[in-house]
Write a protein that holds these residues in place. Structure first.
Motif, PDB file in Angstrom:
ATOM      1  N   THR A  57      43.058  41.362  34.953  1.00 19.07           N
ATOM      2  CA  THR A  57      41.313  41.418  35.322  1.00 19.07           C
ATOM      3  C   THR A  57      40.958  43.025  34.913  1.00 19.07           C
ATOM      4  O   THR A  57      41.688  43.787  34.871  1.00 19.07           O
ATOM      5  CB  THR A  57      41.535  41.417  36.870  1.00 19.07           C
TER       6      THR A  57
ATOM      7  N   THR B 192      40.001  33.752  42.110  1.00 17.79           N
ATOM      8  CA  THR B 192      39.325  35.078  42.404  1.00 17.79           C
ATOM      9  C   THR B 192      40.086  35.895  42.769  1.00 17.79           C
ATOM     10  O   THR B 192      39.625  36.963  43.282  1.00 17.79           O
ATOM     11  CB  THR B 192      38.129  34.864  43.112  1.00 17.79           C
TER      12      THR B 192
ATOM     13  N   VAL C 199      39.600  27.709  38.928  1.00 18.15           N
ATOM     14  CA  VAL C 199      38.994  28.937  38.953  1.00 18.15           C
ATOM     15  C   VAL C 199      39.468  29.637  39.969  1.00 18.15           C
ATOM     16  O   VAL C 199      39.328  29.092  41.158  1.00 18.15           O
ATOM     17  CB  VAL C 199      37.471  29.011  38.832  1.00 18.15           C
TER      18      VAL C 199
ATOM     19  N   ASP D  89      37.903  35.502  32.417  1.00 12.96           N
ATOM     20  CA  ASP D  89      36.664  34.634  32.288  1.00 12.96           C
ATOM     21  C   ASP D  89      35.769  35.073  31.112  1.00 12.96           C
ATOM     22  O   ASP D  89      35.115  34.178  30.672  1.00 12.96           O
ATOM     23  CB  ASP D  89      35.790  34.931  33.817  1.00 12.96           C
TER      24      ASP D  89
ATOM     25  N   ARG E 251      31.000  31.680  29.787  1.00 13.07           N
ATOM     26  CA  ARG E 251      32.036  32.089  30.708  1.00 13.07           C
ATOM     27  C   ARG E 251      33.067  30.888  30.901  1.00 13.07           C
ATOM     28  O   ARG E 251      32.456  29.895  30.950  1.00 13.07           O
ATOM     29  CB  ARG E 251      31.448  32.362  32.092  1.00 13.07           C
TER      30      ARG E 251
ATOM     31  N   CYS F   7      35.388  42.325  35.685  1.00 16.93           N
ATOM     32  CA  CYS F   7      35.632  40.817  35.657  1.00 16.93           C
ATOM     33  C   CYS F   7      36.932  40.405  36.557  1.00 16.93           C
ATOM     34  O   CYS F   7      38.044  40.751  36.367  1.00 16.93           O
ATOM     35  CB  CYS F   7      36.013  40.412  34.293  1.00 16.93           C
ATOM     36  N   LYS F   8      36.516  39.830  37.725  1.00 15.82           N
ATOM     37  CA  LYS F   8      37.627  39.384  38.925  1.00 15.82           C
ATOM     38  C   LYS F   8      37.831  38.011  38.962  1.00 15.82           C
ATOM     39  O   LYS F   8      38.139  37.551  40.020  1.00 15.82           O
ATOM     40  CB  LYS F   8      37.223  40.179  40.277  1.00 15.82           C
ATOM     41  N   THR F   9      37.552  37.261  37.769  1.00  9.53           N
ATOM     42  CA  THR F   9      37.616  35.899  37.935  1.00  9.53           C
ATOM     43  C   THR F   9      38.561  35.550  36.737  1.00  9.53           C
ATOM     44  O   THR F   9      38.484  36.018  35.511  1.00  9.53           O
ATOM     45  CB  THR F   9      36.459  35.142  37.485  1.00  9.53           C
TER      46      THR F   9
ATOM     47  N   SER G  29      34.801  30.158  33.373  1.00 11.30           N
ATOM     48  CA  SER G  29      34.793  29.387  34.681  1.00 11.30           C
ATOM     49  C   SER G  29      33.562  28.508  34.758  1.00 11.30           C
ATOM     50  O   SER G  29      33.613  27.436  35.212  1.00 11.30           O
ATOM     51  CB  SER G  29      34.728  30.362  35.760  1.00 11.30           C
TER      52      SER G  29
END
Length: 436
Positions: free
Chosen positions: A233, A166, A164, A190, A144, A237-239, A146
């Protein structure tokens, strides 16, 4: 000791779980390419059938009896990947058990050490160091972007400035704070592999830049963080990771193996080669292949090694065992900057495996290994026949030549390996393969 090769590239841990048709095709091509890891009596667990002529050629090239290989492929009418659910299905597990009964000792050799791989090891009675870490999905920490920034910061790896984020507000704040450093920022999904989830925003009109699927000229006041957030996104995956973008004079990777006894072995280092598309509307550079060893100067290589080793040692101390590769650049201003790590087989892993089996462990002091993607050919066999006819096929006596790796028959291309005594000869051979 025979091995069970688990070709689980493209798993949700690597792709985010939303595979496009192109990504499914890449996973299939990866399985064909990874068949070059095979040794006599190995069992290959693959998401797709591997052509018999490819396996025969691998055996003939690497000097083992390919008829001793066994293949387990999930029964599926649709293109698939070897995710944990498929790997642990009753049919796949029972077929693996039937194949391995004849030998008492086996090893697992997965592309990616997932929770499912660890559970399969338990079902088969094949204990592996690192399974406890994998059962808790620990290797995800090493795949990842992040987590890479978090872990790399803890061992003082030199990184681009970044953060990072979000949510769209975090994205807006990060872009605003970072854009002035170089005039460009890169936004990374991410868990997007191979740069497919990355977008570069720049205030400098330019050709496509390395490391992203799209390079976009931006008038900063018109930047819409909500639209970009929605575009990049995915439901799983919301990063995003946002970093200042630095032009590079060299792109390279370093690859290591963390052994069961906790020792760390340096495997190889290679340069990452890119070129512009002939299509002027294309917004990404084309990855043409890798070049081993990397073309770094000695001082650069030693500096990169010293930093990378600290990250690999941290990964070992966390409990990870297996292959790990780290991408980095030397920026045009001379700074060393690390980009990401991957706890799995890397792009150069197969090339290194072929090189040591054909040339010996010290090949990098005497040879250059070049992968050449997208060589036009209707099939693997057609490429092989062309290389024989033109006198290009790898010659064991001279220890140089071309080896076709795997074909993408839908695209009408073949990936090849060039083995040469020096870089100019390797590059000339590449031009001969690709044509004008």
């Amino acid at each position: 000791m025979p091995r069970i090769l688990i070709m689980n590239a493209g798993t949700p841990q690597m792709s985010g779980g939303h595979l496009t048709e192109a990504q499914l095709s890449l996973a299939a091509n990866s399985a064909h390419r990874s068949a070059w890891f095979a040794h006599e009596r190995d069992l290959i667990v693959s998401p797709v059938e591997i052509p018999a002529n490819l396996l025969s050629f691998i055996g003939a090239t690497l000097d083992f009896d390919a008829s001793s290989l066994r293949l387990v492929v999930p029964a599926s009418r649709q293109p698939t990947i070897l995710d944990d659910c498929t790997l642990l299905s009753r049919t796949v597990v029972e077929r693996i058990k039937r194949h391995i009964r004849q030998d008492s000792a086996w090893r697992l050799y997965p592309c990616y050490s997932t929770e499912g791989v660890a559970r399969l090891a338990a079902l088969l009675g094949i204990p592996n160091t690192g399974d406890d870490f994998a059962l808790q999905r620990g290797p995800d920490l090493l795949n990842r972007k992040s987590h890479f920034r978090q872990l790399a910061t803890s061992v003082a790896l030199p990184l681009p400035h970044g953060s990072v984020v979000t949510d769209p507000d975090g994205l807006s704040n990060a872009v605003t704070s970072l854009r002035s450093e170089t005039g460009s920022v890169i936004i990374k999904l991410d868990n997007g592999a191979g740069g497919v989830g990355n977008v570069i925003l720049t205030s400098n009109k330019s050709d496509p830049l390395p490391g992203a699927r799209d390079t976009r000229w931006t008038s900063w006041p018109s930047f819409d963080p909500k639209a970009l957030w929605s575009e990049m996104t995915t439901p799983s995956c919301k990063t995003l990771v946002v970093e200042s973008y630095h032009l590079a004079r060299s792109f390279f990777y370093l690859e290591y193996a963390i052994q069961d006894d906790s020792s760390i072995a340096f495997i190889n280092s290679g340069s990452i080669r890119l070129r512009k598309s002939k299509d002027r509307s294309e917004r990404a550079l084309i990855w043409t292949g890798l070049e081993l060893p990397s073309d770094l100067e000695d001082e650069q290589w030693l500096t990169a090694q010293a930093h990378a080793y600290r990250f690999v040692a941290l990964s070992r101390d966390l409990g990870y065992r297996g292959m790990i590769n780290i991408d980095a650049i030397f920026a045009r201003d001379g700074r060393l900057l690390f980009n990401e790590a991957n706890g799995r087989w890397g792009g150069g892993s197969v090339l290194h495996n072929i090189a040591i089996r054909l040339l010996g462990l010290d090949y990098s002091s005497r040879n250059v290994i070049l992968s050449v993607r997208n060589v036009r050919s209707p099939s693997f066999q057609a490429a092989h026949d062309r290389f024989v006819k033109d006198g290009l096929l790898f010659d064991r006596t001279r220890k140089e030549g071309v080896i076709p790796l795997a074909a993408d028959e839908q695209a009408g291309t073949v990936e090849c390996v060039v083995i040469a005594p020096d870089r100019p000869t390797a590059h000339d051979q590449q031009q001969r393969l690709l044509g004008p």
